[in-house]
Write an enzyme that holds these catalytic residues in place. Sequence first.
Site, PDB file in Angstrom:
ATOM      1  N   HIS A  54       0.728  -1.281   0.021  1.00  0.00           N
ATOM      2  CA  HIS A  54      -0.113   0.019  -0.114  1.00  0.00           C
ATOM      3  C   HIS A  54       0.977   1.177   0.050  1.00  0.00           C
ATOM      4  O   HIS A  54       1.747   1.457  -0.869  1.00  0.00           O
ATOM      5  CB  HIS A  54      -0.931  -0.095   1.214  1.00  0.00           C
ATOM      6  CG  HIS A  54      -2.221   0.857   1.111  1.00  0.00           C
ATOM      7  ND1 HIS A  54      -2.387   1.604   0.228  1.00  0.00           N
ATOM      8  CD2 HIS A  54      -2.819   1.202   2.237  1.00  0.00           C
ATOM      9  CE1 HIS A  54      -3.449   2.370   0.487  1.00  0.00           C
ATOM     10  NE2 HIS A  54      -3.730   2.168   1.839  1.00  0.00           N
ATOM     11  N   HIS A  77      -2.456  -2.234  -9.828  1.00  0.00           N
ATOM     12  CA  HIS A  77      -3.476  -1.717  -8.917  1.00  0.00           C
ATOM     13  C   HIS A  77      -4.856  -2.607  -8.904  1.00  0.00           C
ATOM     14  O   HIS A  77      -5.166  -2.974  -9.983  1.00  0.00           O
ATOM     15  CB  HIS A  77      -3.758  -0.411  -9.462  1.00  0.00           C
ATOM     16  CG  HIS A  77      -4.491   0.550  -8.180  1.00  0.00           C
ATOM     17  ND1 HIS A  77      -5.488   0.509  -8.031  1.00  0.00           N
ATOM     18  CD2 HIS A  77      -3.610   1.439  -7.242  1.00  0.00           C
ATOM     19  CE1 HIS A  77      -5.901   1.451  -6.817  1.00  0.00           C
ATOM     20  NE2 HIS A  77      -4.734   1.892  -6.475  1.00  0.00           N
ATOM     21  N   ASP A 130       2.479   5.417  -6.845  1.00  0.00           N
ATOM     22  CA  ASP A 130       3.959   5.413  -6.077  1.00  0.00           C
ATOM     23  C   ASP A 130       5.211   5.089  -6.970  1.00  0.00           C
ATOM     24  O   ASP A 130       6.345   5.273  -6.483  1.00  0.00           O
ATOM     25  CB  ASP A 130       3.715   4.073  -5.258  1.00  0.00           C
ATOM     26  CG  ASP A 130       3.033   4.415  -4.136  1.00  0.00           C
ATOM     27  OD1 ASP A 130       2.947   5.704  -3.565  1.00  0.00           O
ATOM     28  OD2 ASP A 130       2.221   3.632  -3.759  1.00  0.00           O
TER      29      ASP A 130
HETATM   30  N1  ACO Z   1       4.764  -6.947 -10.651  1.00  0.00           N
HETATM   31  C1  ACO Z   1       4.678  -7.943 -11.337  1.00  0.00           C
HETATM   32  N2  ACO Z   1       3.267  -8.859 -11.377  1.00  0.00           N
HETATM   33  C2  ACO Z   1       2.384  -8.312 -10.697  1.00  0.00           C
HETATM   34  C3  ACO Z   1       2.548  -7.006 -10.013  1.00  0.00           C
HETATM   35  C4  ACO Z   1       3.603  -6.328  -9.915  1.00  0.00           C
HETATM   36  N3  ACO Z   1       3.703  -5.215  -9.472  1.00  0.00           N
HETATM   37  N4  ACO Z   1       1.155  -6.741  -9.707  1.00  0.00           N
HETATM   38  C5  ACO Z   1       0.359  -7.921  -9.802  1.00  0.00           C
HETATM   39  N5  ACO Z   1       1.302  -8.543 -10.729  1.00  0.00           N
HETATM   40  C6  ACO Z   1       0.800  -9.920 -11.282  1.00  0.00           C
HETATM   41  C7  ACO Z   1       0.291 -10.888  -9.896  1.00  0.00           C
HETATM   42  O1  ACO Z   1       1.324 -11.742 -10.019  1.00  0.00           O
HETATM   43  C8  ACO Z   1      -0.960 -11.540 -10.620  1.00  0.00           C
HETATM   44  O2  ACO Z   1      -0.350 -12.576 -11.734  1.00  0.00           O
HETATM   45  P1  ACO Z   1      -0.886 -14.055 -11.765  1.00  0.00           P
HETATM   46  O3  ACO Z   1      -2.340 -13.643 -12.238  1.00  0.00           O
HETATM   47  O4  ACO Z   1      -0.075 -14.513 -12.669  1.00  0.00           O
HETATM   48  O5  ACO Z   1      -1.042 -14.532 -10.571  1.00  0.00           O
HETATM   49  C9  ACO Z   1      -1.503 -10.593 -11.362  1.00  0.00           C
HETATM   50  O6  ACO Z   1      -0.731  -9.395 -11.957  1.00  0.00           O
HETATM   51  C10 ACO Z   1      -2.607 -10.082 -10.667  1.00  0.00           C
HETATM   52  O7  ACO Z   1      -2.210  -9.255  -9.376  1.00  0.00           O
HETATM   53  P2  ACO Z   1      -2.967  -9.415  -7.998  1.00  0.00           P
HETATM   54  O8  ACO Z   1      -2.013  -9.566  -6.991  1.00  0.00           O
HETATM   55  O9  ACO Z   1      -4.289 -10.504  -8.147  1.00  0.00           O
HETATM   56  O10 ACO Z   1      -3.594  -7.863  -8.153  1.00  0.00           O
HETATM   57  P3  ACO Z   1      -4.224  -7.429  -6.899  1.00  0.00           P
HETATM   58  O11 ACO Z   1      -5.320  -6.383  -7.354  1.00  0.00           O
HETATM   59  O12 ACO Z   1      -4.537  -8.321  -5.796  1.00  0.00           O
HETATM   60  O13 ACO Z   1      -3.030  -6.499  -6.318  1.00  0.00           O
HETATM   61  C11 ACO Z   1      -1.431  -4.733  -5.854  1.00  0.00           C
HETATM   62  C12 ACO Z   1      -2.860  -5.251  -6.444  1.00  0.00           C
HETATM   63  C13 ACO Z   1      -1.465  -5.205  -4.502  1.00  0.00           C
HETATM   64  C14 ACO Z   1      -1.229  -3.178  -6.071  1.00  0.00           C
HETATM   65  C15 ACO Z   1      -0.391  -5.371  -6.573  1.00  0.00           C
HETATM   66  O14 ACO Z   1      -0.479  -5.049  -8.052  1.00  0.00           O
HETATM   67  C16 ACO Z   1       0.871  -5.171  -6.324  1.00  0.00           C
HETATM   68  O15 ACO Z   1       1.620  -5.852  -5.437  1.00  0.00           O
HETATM   69  N6  ACO Z   1       1.763  -4.123  -6.755  1.00  0.00           N
HETATM   70  C17 ACO Z   1       3.178  -3.822  -6.214  1.00  0.00           C
HETATM   71  C18 ACO Z   1       2.961  -3.005  -4.903  1.00  0.00           C
HETATM   72  C19 ACO Z   1       2.621  -1.686  -5.295  1.00  0.00           C
HETATM   73  O16 ACO Z   1       3.236  -0.894  -6.110  1.00  0.00           O
HETATM   74  N7  ACO Z   1       1.606  -1.157  -4.353  1.00  0.00           N
HETATM   75  C20 ACO Z   1       1.007   0.090  -4.610  1.00  0.00           C
HETATM   76  C21 ACO Z   1      -0.616   0.187  -4.887  1.00  0.00           C
HETATM   77  S1  ACO Z   1      -1.079   1.663  -5.275  1.00  0.00           S
HETATM   78  C22 ACO Z   1      -1.233   2.425  -3.369  1.00  0.00           C
HETATM   79  O17 ACO Z   1      -1.695   1.548  -2.732  1.00  0.00           O
HETATM   80  C23 ACO Z   1      -1.082   3.545  -3.255  1.00  0.00           C
END
Ligand code: ACO
Length: 446
Positions: free
Chosen positions: A285, A324, A380
């Site tokens: 987050h 996201h 971010d």
């Molecule tokens: N890098 C690589 N792969 C990713 C990323 C990433 N940053 N984000 C998601 N994925 C992949 C997952 O591994 C998943 O792959 P799969 O379908 O093969 O299993 C797919 O994309 C879907 O991802 P989820 O985790 O199901 O998406 P969710 O909506 O639950 O998560 C989140 C969203 C937590 C933001 C995620 O994208 C992430 O961890 N990003 C990196 C952390 C980040 O930048 N957070 C800031 C968010 S913005 C904020 O809070 C202000």
Amino acid sequence: MNPVKQEGRTATEEAVRMSRETLTITDNRTGKTCEIPIKDGTIRAMDLRQIKKDAKDFGMMSYDPSFNNTALCHSKITYIDGDAGILRYRGYPIEELAEKSTYLETAYLILYGELPNAKQLEHWSYDITHHTFIHESIKKFLDGFHYDAHPMGMMISTIAALSTFYPEAKDIFNEESRRKQTYRLIGKMPTLAAFAYRHTLGMPFAYPDNELSYTGNFLNMLFKTTELKYRPNPTLERALDILFILHADHEQNCSANAMRCVGSSHVDPFSATAAATAALYGPLHGGANEEVLRMLMEIRSVGRVPEFIKKVKAGEGKLMGFGHRIYKNYDPRARIIKHIADQVFEIMGKNPLLEIALECERIALEDDYFVTRRLYPNVDFYTGLIYQSMGFPMTMFPVLFAIPRTSGWIAQWEEMLLDPEQKIARPRQVYLGADQRAYVPMELRK
Ligand code: ACO
């Protein structure tokens, strides 16, 4: 009398159509059918409870780990269309607010639903400015922290501690009390943050300067040294103000949900805000901006980006600052932030990590792995680079998120409190553990 036409339908046709705003569910276990009303594109989860195998059955629930498809509330604060990349506070597009508003004006809008008139803004700014001082005892708490304590840890503790100084904050259904705590929270967050920062440097605390703007004063408390009067660089002051606008609210995210959930037990707003700040601290987050910088430093050079992306695709870590839950298109805040970055780099010099970030973005936006998963830069991805160029250490990045998000948290909390449908938040579970069994004496255990 002429029937009233709605989208080409007569009133009678409309009544028939409306009466069909329902969902018919057939339970194949029993062959029974039930009809559930649809309102605002949703069904009420409690309506599922009538679906039962037999009279003893508890009734159907929906299973939704991490609330992927569950609306928790009705809200009028923030609108997001993740597919279209739209973000609006109280109906106003984020792009317009970033261009024309100030953080304090936007905070007022988020909290009270309308842009303030000149007098309202003057009073609001006065009230926030005159609640920036913190009790001297809070400084003693800060002094107790180790020199390398993470400022988010210090923030969470000192925000919670504020509740002990203002016991009347427990009077949450008293509008006047809520208003006072709002001034205090929004006013004191920058002071707590700046004091936490100076504690880590071993520098004396710099007290608030009421003549400066909200962000100007924050910069003063952070960076003032021996000068009699600190004068913030107007471009940096405005850049920070815009970043604060962009971070002010984001509907039902993890920390807003923490604020609502903890607040639903009717605890005081300082304790609920401490919980929301803790939720924000996590690397998935608000802690992501700090993680982005660590990632860019680990990559070290543009040439090593392809190798890093390969690892991410192999499941060895994430491309931080990408992806996201809601935005499946470019995060509109990331667009504005890229523009601010240019302005800040012009004054402070280009951040050497920028080239690596741009290369990560370029490769990811063309790569099938990211394209098919609809992973784009989020808010971010670039903020860390800007904050670093402005002189903030990485550990302060999530703090710079928490300060402006406070207005959003309070608005979400107040909306929850005043919503007659809301009760203490208490999800259900699907129990898959052991059935009843007899206690095993120690000598019989394996
Ligand atoms: N890098 C690589 N792969 C990713 C990323 C990433 N940053 N984000 C998601 N994925 C992949 C997952 O591994 C998943 O792959 P799969 O379908 O093969 O299993 C797919 O994309 C879907 O991802 P989820 O985790 O199901 O998406 P969710 O909506 O639950 O998560 C989140 C969203 C937590 C933001 C995620 O994208 C992430 O961890 N990003 C990196 C952390 C980040 O930048 N957070 C800031 C968010 S913005 C904020 O809070 C202000």
